[in-house]
Design a protein around this motif. Structure first.
Motif, mmCIF file in Angstrom:
data_model
loop_
_atom_site.group_PDB
_atom_site.id
_atom_site.type_symbol
_atom_site.label_atom_id
_atom_site.label_comp_id
_atom_site.label_asym_id
_atom_site.label_seq_id
_atom_site.Cartn_x
_atom_site.Cartn_y
_atom_site.Cartn_z
ATOM 1 N N ASP A 89 0.837 -1.189 0.000
ATOM 2 C CA ASP A 89 0.000 0.000 0.000
ATOM 3 C C ASP A 89 0.879 1.249 0.000
ATOM 4 O O ASP A 89 2.042 1.225 0.422
ATOM 5 C CB ASP A 89 -0.913 0.014 1.227
ATOM 6 N N LYS A 90 0.301 2.337 -0.471
ATOM 7 C CA LYS A 90 1.008 3.593 -0.454
ATOM 8 C C LYS A 90 1.179 4.056 0.991
ATOM 9 O O LYS A 90 0.212 4.145 1.744
ATOM 10 C CB LYS A 90 0.257 4.650 -1.262
ATOM 11 N N PHE A 91 2.407 4.351 1.337
ATOM 12 C CA PHE A 91 2.725 4.779 2.693
ATOM 13 C C PHE A 91 2.968 6.275 2.695
ATOM 14 O O PHE A 91 3.874 6.778 2.008
ATOM 15 C CB PHE A 91 3.945 4.030 3.215
ATOM 16 N N THR A 92 2.143 7.025 3.435
ATOM 17 C CA THR A 92 2.267 8.477 3.513
ATOM 18 C C THR A 92 3.307 8.850 4.557
ATOM 19 O O THR A 92 3.343 8.274 5.654
ATOM 20 C CB THR A 92 0.920 9.111 3.858
ATOM 21 N N VAL A 93 4.140 9.826 4.234
ATOM 22 C CA VAL A 93 5.129 10.344 5.172
ATOM 23 C C VAL A 93 5.001 11.866 5.208
ATOM 24 O O VAL A 93 4.514 12.485 4.260
ATOM 25 C CB VAL A 93 6.565 9.942 4.771
ATOM 26 N N SER A 94 5.420 12.440 6.314
ATOM 27 C CA SER A 94 5.428 13.896 6.469
ATOM 28 C C SER A 94 6.825 14.410 6.190
ATOM 29 O O SER A 94 7.828 13.801 6.600
ATOM 30 C CB SER A 94 4.983 14.286 7.878
ATOM 31 N N ARG A 95 6.910 15.525 5.485
ATOM 32 C CA ARG A 95 8.195 16.035 5.035
ATOM 33 C C ARG A 95 8.400 17.486 5.460
ATOM 34 O O ARG A 95 7.441 18.236 5.685
ATOM 35 C CB ARG A 95 8.283 15.995 3.504
ATOM 36 N N ILE A 96 9.674 17.850 5.511
ATOM 37 C CA ILE A 96 10.106 19.241 5.553
ATOM 38 C C ILE A 96 11.116 19.422 4.429
ATOM 39 O O ILE A 96 12.036 18.606 4.278
ATOM 40 C CB ILE A 96 10.715 19.630 6.913
ATOM 41 N N ALA A 97 10.916 20.442 3.610
ATOM 42 C CA ALA A 97 11.825 20.736 2.506
ATOM 43 C C ALA A 97 12.378 22.137 2.695
ATOM 44 O O ALA A 97 11.742 23.003 3.317
ATOM 45 C CB ALA A 97 11.111 20.618 1.162
ATOM 46 N N GLN A 98 13.553 22.387 2.147
ATOM 47 C CA GLN A 98 14.192 23.690 2.281
ATOM 48 C C GLN A 98 14.727 24.150 0.936
ATOM 49 O O GLN A 98 15.134 23.356 0.084
ATOM 50 C CB GLN A 98 15.341 23.627 3.292
ATOM 51 N N VAL A 99 14.719 25.456 0.749
ATOM 52 C CA VAL A 99 15.389 26.112 -0.388
ATOM 53 C C VAL A 99 16.025 27.390 0.140
ATOM 54 O O VAL A 99 15.548 27.983 1.119
ATOM 55 C CB VAL A 99 14.391 26.444 -1.531
ATOM 56 N N CYS A 100 17.079 27.815 -0.502
ATOM 57 C CA CYS A 100 17.764 29.035 -0.109
ATOM 58 C C CYS A 100 17.189 30.218 -0.877
ATOM 59 O O CYS A 100 16.906 30.116 -2.079
ATOM 60 C CB CYS A 100 19.265 28.923 -0.382
#
Length: 829
Positions: A244-255
């Protein structure tokens, strides 16, 4: 991460049940329009879906993006909202017609404002769905008017097409950073920069596989000292090989200084990296779906690394269904994860692995836009951090199994002793706002306030610290809730038990007030909530009842009243209600000089008490509440018997006779006797009768005296006009006894006759001579033998009589003699 790196079977074998967390319960509940907690609701009749909120820098003005409308509201000190200006921003009839031609519902075709940001001191920037054709425009902040003279800008990549899709936007240095979808079907997620200035160019993500995978954007934040913008979202985690599709929580960054590569990654982010946010307790399944995220700036004197991010998480696992968790992450831990190793995506197998070769550069480091093509290719293939960001202290801040939270806001509150507390404002999907304070031993929910009448899908929660209000944007309008309500607590004990860092007890004015308004010392115990260490009520308790509406009904300064009078009748079920001052208090009932026995009394979950009114249960009752070691009396009752002119109390020793009004003053009670006369039976001796009583009196006397003998012989005598009348007689069974005796005698005689007749026939057959071919004299015929055996002759019977008319009158039928008088015949042996 705590998940095993096995195939999808691993997930099906997980049988760990979620551990026990402190499930915080709100101490007090305020329904909508409750006088105990006043909120302001701004809901004009022609304004709908006010879901996008923006506060001015001085927090004096609230800008609202609604359906086809932009609003400017003035926020006063008490949280009231006053309308300043309104801007109409509606699609044309052609736009609406084109939207309907695309197969969209008419209710989804208006312009829903989804982006509203301050660009500079003079202008704002707004974007809306605009009938599934996103548009953006500039707004003059001072005049609050649309900037005319130019064609509205296309909003693709800045605002979603669908009003139900989530997005995020933030402006930094006049540039707009967004996370949304860039196509009509919503299949092209993108993190991009627009309105670039100062030599910058607009940037977006590269189309490299795996940069974003079905994301749901939640929020974004800017850390000026880091020159970075952080995006928070949930997406499919392809690094886990599950069925099954497993959902994850993310944090992304850009400068913010990123300007794209020279040849590789032209007009693309060179500093984009992402990592997983793991909201999970040890030995449990994670809360993997991010719902909302808020930023709490560090306290005075602290570094930027102390910036905290508070997030609400839910779970896709059935074992955690309906539960919400709050986790807090520090910027210091996030930076450490981004500075570590990264995973590598094998494009042939589409499997993520940890790179083992030498690290060429640190992905996510600002200034990579000037790097070589070899470095940029390494960055392009290595953008997923190998480790996950764990919550502070590696534990959950709070877990709620009863409420599903959707939005969050946070602030720091400093008390007089220079101690700081973090207060969270949590909005539930059912429309309640929870105010919670974080303590060392856990979370204490001070109160819950109903702000919405029905569940909402799209909401916005905003906190104004200078005005001291929480602003909630919803489809119903904008709701303003003051952060504190200290005047509600009418006593020192209630003020201390609330454990509200905003409130303290002023001993000079004897009121509970905001600590910033108290001159001098005040009484407060947020950590322990111990009344006995602060208030005098612990030594001299008083009754402090409150009504269900939330307002106080008694003054804490007045002495305890004798109790509310409750008049009842005997054998009547009595219900005594006890007000609830706190969901955390344990209510119980007490009696003076007596105990509350479970055999007689029933205490319900709502705190009420039920019992049957008897002489022993009359008297005084007290309802008390015990919370955090302090006991207070909530209400007192005095239960008494009604004074009735026709009913006297019954005592076990002397039963009373129910009388009419004319004979009530008679000094003695008349007693009636009665003789039973039956035909051919002796007359029984007369019995003395019991006096007639009411049903309730009879039950009481019977229960107290345990009278159980000769209930059939008890006679009831009615009293009317002073004369007793006979109501019942003792039955006689003499006739029935005679009939049964006669039948029994007949049966015995019949059996004896048959036995003697058989003996006689046997004797005659032995002595009489036999003549061949002839029958002996006096021998019984076959019909007679059959009759003696109890069988019918060949002709049968009709209605119990033989059909043969020549039959003897003494012939047996069904085993009994059919004689003329019913007696045995004279048959010589």
């Amino acid at each position: 991460m705590a998940f095993c790196g096995l195939p999808a079977v691993c997930l099906s074998l997980i049988t760990i049940i979620s551990g026990c967390h402190g499930n915080a319960i709100p101490r007090i509940t305020f329904p909508l329009d409750s006088p105990g907690r006043v909120v302001s609701i701004f809901s004009p009749p022609d304004v709908y879906n006010a879901t996008t909120l923006l506060l001015s820098k001085d927090e004096e003005t609230l800008f609202v993006g609604a359906r086809n409308t932009l609003l400017s509201l003035r926020v006063n000190e008490w949280g009231g909202l006053i309308l300043n200006r309104t801007l109409d921003w509606s699609p044309t009839e052609k736009d609406l017609s084109d939207c309907s031609m695309k197969g969209k519902e008419k209710t989804d075709c208006p312009n829903f404002v989804r982006v509203l940001q301050v660009l500079n001191s003079t202008h704002m920037y707004a974007c809306g769905t605009f009938a599934f054709s996103p548009r953006c425009t500039y707004i003059n902040s001072q005049q609050f008017s649309l900037v005319t003279g130019g064609k509205p800008e296309e909003g693709r990549g800045r605002c979603p097409y669908n009003p139900y899709q989530k997005n995020t936007a933030i402006t930094v240095g006049g540039e707009l950073y967004t996370g949304t979808v860039a196509d009509y079907r919503g299949n092209r997620p993108v993190i991009s920069r627009h309105l670039s200035d100062g030599g910058h160019v607009d940037l977006k993500l590269d189309d490299t596989l795996g940069w974003l995978d079905e994301p749901t954007f939640i929020s974004s934040a800017s850390i000026p000292s880091e020159e970075k913008v952080y995006f928070f979202f949930s997406e499919i985690g392809r690094e886990y090989d599950f069925i099954d599709k497993f959902t994850v929580s993310r944090i992304a960054q850009v400068c913010t200084s990123d300007n794209g590569g020279q040849r590789t990654l032209q007009r693309r982010w060179t500093t984009f990296t992402k990592a997983q946010l793991l909201c999970q307790a040890s030995g449990e399944l994670p809360y993997n779906v991010l719902q909302d995220m808020t930023t709490l700036q560090p306290a005075g004197g602290a570094t930027e690394g102390d910036t905290l991010f508070y997030g609400i998480f839910s779970s896709q696992w059935s074992v955690n269904a309906g539960r919400s968790a709050v986790c807090v992450f520090s910027l210091r831990d996030i930076k450490e994860v981004f500075a570590g190793s990264y995973k590598f995506l094998n494009k042939d197998t589409l499997k993520w692995t940890t790179r083992v070769q030498e690290k060429i550069t640190n992905p996510g480091e600002c200034g990579l836009h000037n790097a070589s093509d070899n470095v940029l290719r390494f960055v392009k293939e290595n953008f997923l951090a190998d480790k996950s960001v764990l919550p502070v202290n590696q534990k959950l801040t709070m877990v709620s199994s009863d409420h599903h939270y959707s939005n969050i806001a946070a602030q720091r509150v400093q008390t007089d002793n220079d101690k700081e507390y973090t207060v969270l404002y949590l909005l539930t999907e059912t429309g309640f706002l929870h105010k919670a304070v974080l303590l060392e031993e856990g979370v204490h929910i001070i109160e819950e306030i109903q702000v919405l009448t029905r569940p909402q899908l799209v909401k916005n929660l905003l906190l104004s610290i200078s005005k001291g209000v929480v602003l909630v944007g919803s489809a119903e309008g904008v709701v303003s809730v003051p952060v504190s309500n200290c005047s509600y607590y009418s006593s020192c004990a209630e003020c201390v038990l609330a454990r509200d860092p905003f409130c303290g007890w002023d001993p000079s004015r004897r009121v509970c007030a905001v600590i910033s308004s108290i001159e001098g010392s005040f009484l407060q115990d947020v950590d322990g909530g111990l009344v006995c260490g602060e208030c005098e009520e612990c030594r001299a308790p008083v009754i402090t009842p409150r009504s269900r509406s939330g307002s106080g009904t008694g003054s804490p300064k007045s002495p305890a009243p004798p109790g509310e009078l409750v008049s009842v009748s005997l054998n009547e079920v009595v219900h005594l209600q006890c007000p609830a001052v706190s969901h955390l208090a344990q209510r119980h009932w007490e009696r003076q000089n007596s105990q509350i026995s479970l055999k007689i009394y029933m205490q319900h979950e709502d705190g009420s008490l039920s019992f049957l009114a008897t002489p022993s249960t009359l008297g005084g009752y007290l309802c008390k509440a015990e919370e955090n070691g302090f006991t207070q009396t909530l209400i007192a009752f005095e239960v008494r018997q009604k004074s009735s002119p026709t009913l006297q109390p019954v005592t076990p020793s002397r039963p009373q006779v129910t009388q009419s009004s004319e004979t009530r003053q008679a000094p003695t009670t008349k007693w009636v006797t009665m003789l039973q006369d039956r035909e051919e039976t002796p007359k029984p001796k007369a019995k003395e009768l019991q006096p007639t009583m009411s049903v309730r009196e009879t039950q009481a006397v019977t229960a107290n005296r345990n009278v159980s003998e000769n209930k059939q012989d008890r006679l009831k005598v009615g009293v009317a006009g002073g004369e007793h009348q006979l109501l019942a007689k003792t039955p006689s069974y003499l006739q029935e006894l005679v009939v049964v005796s006669v039948l029994l005698a007949l049966c015995i005689s019949a059996l004896l006759t048959i036995a003697l007749f058989n003996v006689r026939q046997r004797c005659r057959s032995r002595t009489a001579p036999h003549s061949p071919g002839s029958q002996r004299a006096g021998a019984a015929s076959p019909q007679e033998r059959e009759a003696l055996r109890g069988n019918s002759p060949s002709g049968g019977k009709r209605n119990g009589h033989a059909n043969n008319t020549a039959k003897s009158p003494n012939t047996l039928s069904n085993g009994t003699l059919n004689g003329s008088n019913g007696h045995l015949p004279n048959t010589p042996i």
